[in-house]
Motif scaffolding. Structure first.
Motif, short mmCIF file in Angstrom:
data_model
loop_
_atom_site.label_atom_id
_atom_site.label_comp_id
_atom_site.label_asym_id
_atom_site.label_seq_id
_atom_site.Cartn_x
_atom_site.Cartn_y
_atom_site.Cartn_z
N THR A 51 44.16 39.78 31.02
CA THR A 51 44.31 38.88 31.78
C THR A 51 45.09 37.55 31.05
O THR A 51 45.15 37.24 29.98
CB THR A 51 42.83 38.35 32.02
OG1 THR A 51 42.07 39.48 32.37
CG2 THR A 51 43.07 37.29 32.94
N SER A 103 43.04 34.47 45.20
CA SER A 103 42.54 34.31 44.17
C SER A 103 43.00 32.91 43.34
O SER A 103 44.14 32.72 43.54
CB SER A 103 42.74 35.20 43.00
OG SER A 103 44.26 35.40 42.83
N ASN A 143 44.23 30.90 40.84
CA ASN A 143 45.26 31.28 39.76
C ASN A 143 44.66 30.70 38.63
O ASN A 143 44.86 31.42 37.46
CB ASN A 143 46.72 31.06 40.17
CG ASN A 143 47.43 31.49 38.91
OD1 ASN A 143 48.19 30.83 38.29
ND2 ASN A 143 47.73 32.97 38.87
N SER A 194 51.93 37.00 38.51
CA SER A 194 51.39 37.10 39.86
C SER A 194 52.22 37.87 40.84
O SER A 194 51.66 38.19 41.84
CB SER A 194 50.91 35.57 40.16
OG SER A 194 50.33 35.37 41.62
N ASP A 213 46.67 37.08 47.45
CA ASP A 213 45.14 37.64 47.62
C ASP A 213 43.83 36.85 47.72
O ASP A 213 42.83 37.38 47.66
CB ASP A 213 45.03 38.77 46.46
CG ASP A 213 44.90 37.91 44.88
OD1 ASP A 213 45.10 36.97 44.79
OD2 ASP A 213 44.82 38.80 43.93
N THR A 246 45.71 36.10 36.29
CA THR A 246 46.15 37.47 37.00
C THR A 246 45.70 38.67 36.14
O THR A 246 45.80 38.71 34.75
CB THR A 246 47.64 37.74 36.75
OG1 THR A 246 48.09 36.63 37.55
CG2 THR A 246 48.01 38.73 37.45
N LYS A 247 44.81 39.45 36.61
CA LYS A 247 44.30 40.56 35.80
C LYS A 247 45.27 41.81 35.55
O LYS A 247 45.92 42.15 36.97
CB LYS A 247 43.18 41.10 36.32
CG LYS A 247 41.77 40.16 36.26
CD LYS A 247 40.63 40.47 37.12
CE LYS A 247 39.42 39.33 36.87
NZ LYS A 247 40.00 38.20 37.54
N ASP A 266 39.12 31.92 47.63
CA ASP A 266 38.01 31.96 46.62
C ASP A 266 37.75 30.36 46.56
O ASP A 266 38.43 29.59 46.64
CB ASP A 266 38.04 32.60 45.40
CG ASP A 266 38.24 33.92 45.50
OD1 ASP A 266 37.73 34.50 46.51
OD2 ASP A 266 38.77 34.75 44.38
N GLU A 269 41.03 32.27 38.10
CA GLU A 269 40.81 33.79 37.86
C GLU A 269 42.09 34.63 37.20
O GLU A 269 42.07 35.63 36.78
CB GLU A 269 40.53 34.31 39.14
CG GLU A 269 39.50 33.76 40.01
CD GLU A 269 39.14 34.03 41.48
OE1 GLU A 269 38.87 35.23 41.69
OE2 GLU A 269 39.74 33.24 42.44
N TYR A 275 46.70 29.06 44.90
CA TYR A 275 46.10 30.38 45.01
C TYR A 275 47.23 31.46 45.35
O TYR A 275 48.37 31.34 46.11
CB TYR A 275 45.27 30.54 46.59
CG TYR A 275 44.03 29.57 46.42
CD1 TYR A 275 42.80 30.37 46.20
CD2 TYR A 275 44.11 28.19 46.57
CE1 TYR A 275 41.69 29.58 46.02
CE2 TYR A 275 42.75 27.65 46.56
CZ TYR A 275 41.67 28.07 46.56
OH TYR A 275 40.38 27.34 46.28
#
Length: 473
Positions: A406, A441, A443, A392, A439, A448-449, A345, A446, A436
């Motif tokens: 999150t 994302s 970090n 993560s 995946d 970790t959801k 991303d 975004e 990153y």
């Protein structure tokens, strides 16, 4: 009670930053006073063996980090540091304030990784604010004004890793770094924190290299006990139901502080096999040392190996370069890496970055009970740094089901950089890597959801019970 609450918040911030420092190796400042010749300094230190002595302020006399490395490599044992008593710091002149600010700003411009994130999330470009910040510095009338303004400027970096340190931070980290003189870049940072300018500012006597782990445990132990009381341990076991066991982790401790936790972990391992599920609660865990979960905790529990890889990007400043000089980091030029194959991303952020490190993480069973039950990880926005790296890892390997909110982010990193302002002696820190997850994302932005989002602890437990086939009572 209010004083205790305030002290707990201060200690929580210290734990976050102290833990991150454990994961990175310090950078050397190249542009300070050069009054003595390097060759004379190296020659003098070669005259010592077991009784080598060194005045920390002499690090200013190395022309660059390679010169420091050359001196360090001559050492056969840690030198005895010459630490004169701290003195009252002299009042800063306007020129000194400006010089300190410009030094700080240059370091941030050349090394800080989150400028684009700040722009997206907060709507301003930190670098473009140079003149605005300079005007604020010029308006300072005394040392108190300068401190207030520089703290305000650092807060615009929008990271829990970016701070102007207080005295407690220095005490804790001097203690911690005293255990790692074998790491040449960490030893350099230890010398920085022991310089006369820093110790004058923070009224500190300084610290010698620890001769054993017990010599440094006392300070951290006392701080922890004052903040949390002696009844609270770092690891806590709680039975949720006859089928579910919970392990609470308050901090990811460094290896020289594992003794008490080993006893608790061994107890957990004896009783865990009879439970269908394990809940690992890291809510509010601000970080620490990634070795805690990679080497101490998970290898004793899991029944198979888990692996993932993270992608870290670094700007080309000298502070980052000295970290990447450590042989454990196999750095590459960003221009030599196939970025498109990573599906990252915000790829445009990388235009200003020079170095790339692929961080492969593999956790393998070691003297494990080979637990076969389900594992859940409770998370929230207080999960940060080394604790975030666990979240993560579990998310990307499917080792555990994440439940809660999150996380706080910034767990894909080597850690933080510490430096100090040359005139005032204030120590500042900041993170070094744009990290990153596998995946793709980002970090820090975004984070970790969770796999299962919940509003609170009780709801999380009820959902876990339901997943494990337990009926609501």
């Amino acid at each position: 009670m209010k004083k205790l609450t305030k002290f707990i918040l201060i200690l929580f911030s210290i734990f976050i930053l102290n833990g991150c420092i454990q994961r990175r190796y310090n950078a050397l400042e190249n542009n300070r006073n050069k009054d003595l010749q390097l060759k004379d300094l190296v020659k003098n230190t070669n005259e010592y063996d077991e009784n080598t002595q060194f005045f920390p302020d002499d690090v200013k006399q190395f022309h660059n980090y390679k010169d420091y490395f050359a001196w360090y490599d001559t050492l056969k044992s840690p030198p005895l540091l010459t630490l004169p008593a701290p003195e009252k710091p002299k009042k800063l002149t306007k020129e000194q304030m400006i010089e300190d600010y410009e030094y700080f700003f240059k370091i941030i411009k050349e090394n800080y990784p989150f400028i684009s994130i700040i722009n997206r999330e907060y709507g301003y470009n930190f670098i473009d604010n140079h003149d605005k910040y300079l005007s604020m510095i010029k308006s300072c009338k005394n040392d108190e004004d300068f401190y207030s303004v520089i703290v305000n400027i650092v807060s615009d970096l929008k990271s829990q890793h970016a701070i102007i340190a207080d005295q407690d931070y220095l005490k804790v980290n001097l203690d911690h770094f005293s255990h790692y003189w074998q790491k040449r870049s960490m030893f350099l940072e230890f010398l920085y924190m022991n310089t006369q300018t820093v110790r004058n500012r923070y009224n500190l006597e300084g610290e010698q290299i620890a001769t054993s782990s017990s010599s440094s445990d006392n300070l951290r132990f006392m701080l922890t006990e004052n903040a949390k009381s002696s009844t609270i341990k770092n690891l806590e076991i709680k039975e949720i139901s006859e089928n579910i066991l919970q392990l609470r982790i308050n901090e990811m401790l460094p290896d020289y502080k594992w003794d008490d936790d080993k006893q608790t972990l061994n107890k957990l391992l004896r009783i865990l096999p009879k439970y269908k599920a394990l809940v690992i609660d890291i809510r509010g865990n601000g970080g620490g040392n990634i070795d805690y979960w990679q080497e101490f905790l998970l290898p004793r529990i899991i029944s198979k190996s888990y692996s993932t890889k993270n992608y870290m990007f670094f700007k080309g400043g000298d502070r980052n370069k000295i970290i990447l000089e450590d042989p454990e980091f196999e750095k590459k030029r960003v221009s030599d890496v196939d970025i498109n194959s990573m599906n990252l991303d915000y790829v445009k952020d990388l235009n200003d970055f020079e170095y790339f490190v692929e961080n492969k993480i593999k956790v393998t069973p070691d003297n494990s009970i080979n637990y076969s039950g389900n594992i859940y990880l409770l998370v929230d926005d207080g999960v940060y740094s080394a604790a975030e790296s666990l979240a993560s890892f579990c998310k990307n390997t499917k080792l555990a089901t994440l439940v809660g909110q999150t996380t706080g982010g910034d767990g894909v990193t080597i850690g933080v950089i510490n430096d100090y302002l040359p005139n005032s002696g204030y120590v500042f820190s900041f993170t070094n890597a744009l990290g990153y997850a596998q995946d793709g994302s980002l970090n820090e932005e975004e984070k970790t959801k969770p796999d299962i989002e919940t509003a609170n602890y009780n709801t999380s437990i009820e959902i876990i019970k339901k997943n494990e086939g337990e009926n609501d009572e």
